[in-house]
Motif scaffolding. Sequence first.
Motif, PDB file in Angstrom:
ATOM      1  N   LEU A 151      99.881  60.311  47.711  1.00 48.71           N
ATOM      2  CA  LEU A 151     101.344  60.156  47.784  1.00 48.71           C
ATOM      3  C   LEU A 151     101.684  58.719  48.192  1.00 48.71           C
ATOM      4  N   GLY A 152     102.744  58.179  47.603  1.00 45.11           N
ATOM      5  CA  GLY A 152     103.230  56.852  48.005  1.00 45.11           C
ATOM      6  C   GLY A 152     102.292  55.718  47.645  1.00 45.11           C
ATOM      7  N   THR A 153     101.417  55.929  46.671  1.00 41.63           N
ATOM      8  CA  THR A 153     100.441  54.883  46.321  1.00 41.63           C
ATOM      9  C   THR A 153     101.088  53.837  45.412  1.00 41.63           C
ATOM     10  N   ARG A 194     104.169  51.635  57.089  1.00 45.59           N
ATOM     11  CA  ARG A 194     104.831  51.361  55.812  1.00 45.59           C
ATOM     12  C   ARG A 194     103.940  51.745  54.630  1.00 45.59           C
ATOM     13  N   LEU A 195     104.552  51.827  53.467  1.00 45.15           N
ATOM     14  CA  LEU A 195     103.783  52.056  52.238  1.00 45.15           C
ATOM     15  C   LEU A 195     103.227  50.718  51.760  1.00 45.15           C
ATOM     16  N   ALA A 266      98.415  59.610  52.583  1.00 48.40           N
ATOM     17  CA  ALA A 266      99.242  58.438  52.257  1.00 48.40           C
ATOM     18  C   ALA A 266      98.951  57.295  53.222  1.00 48.40           C
ATOM     19  N   HIS A 267      99.549  56.159  52.947  1.00 46.22           N
ATOM     20  CA  HIS A 267      99.384  54.943  53.746  1.00 46.22           C
ATOM     21  C   HIS A 267     100.065  55.073  55.101  1.00 46.22           C
ATOM     22  N   TRP A 270     103.044  61.386  56.400  1.00 42.42           N
ATOM     23  CA  TRP A 270     103.982  61.680  55.317  1.00 42.42           C
ATOM     24  C   TRP A 270     104.909  62.833  55.681  1.00 42.42           C
ATOM     25  N   ASP A 272     108.819  64.630  54.448  1.00 42.01           N
ATOM     26  CA  ASP A 272     109.708  64.669  53.300  1.00 42.01           C
ATOM     27  C   ASP A 272     110.926  65.532  53.645  1.00 42.01           C
TER      28      ASP A 272
END
Length: 338
Positions: A151-153, A194-195, A266-267, A270, A272
């Motif tokens: 996710l969020g890559t 952060r991403l 994710a980075h 995560w 949502d």
Amino acid sequence: MINFQYARASDVADAVRQMANDPTAKFVAGGTNLIDLMKIDVERQTKVIDINRLALKQVEGIQGGGLRIGALVRNSDLAYHPLIEQRYPVLASAVMAGASQQLRNMASTGGNLLQRTRCHYFYDTATPCNKREPGSGCSAINGHNRMHAILGTGDACIATHPSDMCVALAMLEAKVHVTGASGDRVIAFADFHRLPGDTPQRDTTLNPGEIITAVELPPRGFATNYTYLKIRDRLSYAFALVSVAVGLELDGDTIKEGRFALGGVAHKPWRDPQAEAALRGQPANAATFARAAEVLLRDARGYEHNTFKIDLARRCIVRALSQAARGTPQSQSNKKIM
Ligand SMILES: Cc1cc2nc3c(=O)[nH]c(=O)nc-3n(C[C@H](O)[C@H](O)[C@H](O)COP(=O)(O)OP(=O)(O)OC[C@H]3O[C@@H](n4cnc5c(N)ncnc54)[C@H](O)[C@@H]3O)c2cc1C
Ligand code: SF4
């Protein structure tokens, strides 16, 4: 062997001042991540500023009912603190799911937030890595990417944030207190990591030279219906493939409020809002939980070796929400081992 200077800071103002005088320096707390990275030439500081003598070692109540955790509170002291055990058991569970007892005895709260990714290419200076050396490329995208993000890559980096503690802090909506040359500020946990975008070398929104002084917990700890579920390759001493921190507020069988954050995907931890909205006002049952999982994973994307994580995440979300709703959190059987 690289030469570097070692200095001690006497208080927060001194730490900030010393850092301003040498912006390439790094603070060291427990040293469990920074020193490892220096030994293998990934971090090449010319100076480390030891912050261990700073008065940031307390967990204390604050006005309004929350808690303030000093940046130097060790992971073990945090997990075993009576106020954390009683009021924020999801945080105690998450901390205990990380690393080993020896590491938790050294690792600090601030250092845990700022630990670097465990992407093996980041640690291997013989391979390209945009996070270690911006512009050099990402070896993981077409390489061995079993542990990586879904996710969020972006095209520049698919690394995950490795912390367990941070997943619980994201769910609890903690705040990060920092001090720098331009004064104090408070960062919402959702905005702290952060991403990757085009600048994967930056893990957080911390400005150069800023020091973390504390993490603030809001009053609500979800101490009745919570869980921290961590799925990993070994039962201990391994980073998460997928983890889930859950907090529910129930009215009978109906969900008044449901929060869940994922680690290992994710980075950053995560969360949502749309997936959490799918829980609100709904019956606390498997069908509701499966729907929320679908919403959270709607944009998930797997790479050659990690597509399994999408289904694993789906199952983990349903299991973790079910555990929390039943009031039967994931076992903390290692909790009493000192
Ligand atoms: C074998 C192994 C297994 C592990 N397994 C897990 C795991 O399963 N789950 C998990 O969550 N973690 C795991 N960890 C990571 C461990 O939790 C981190 O290394 C630790 O939390 C870092 O804290 P520290 O105080 O030692 O940080 P340090 O190594 O001292 O510092 C880390 C970074 O934070 C910066 N820093 C530290 N404190 C501050 C501050 N107050 N303000 C500004 N900058 C600061 C430093 O400059 C450095 O860049 C593992 C580590 C190892 C070595
Ligand atoms: S995923 Fe990120 S950390 Fe890993 S090799 Fe690619 S750029 Fe480096």
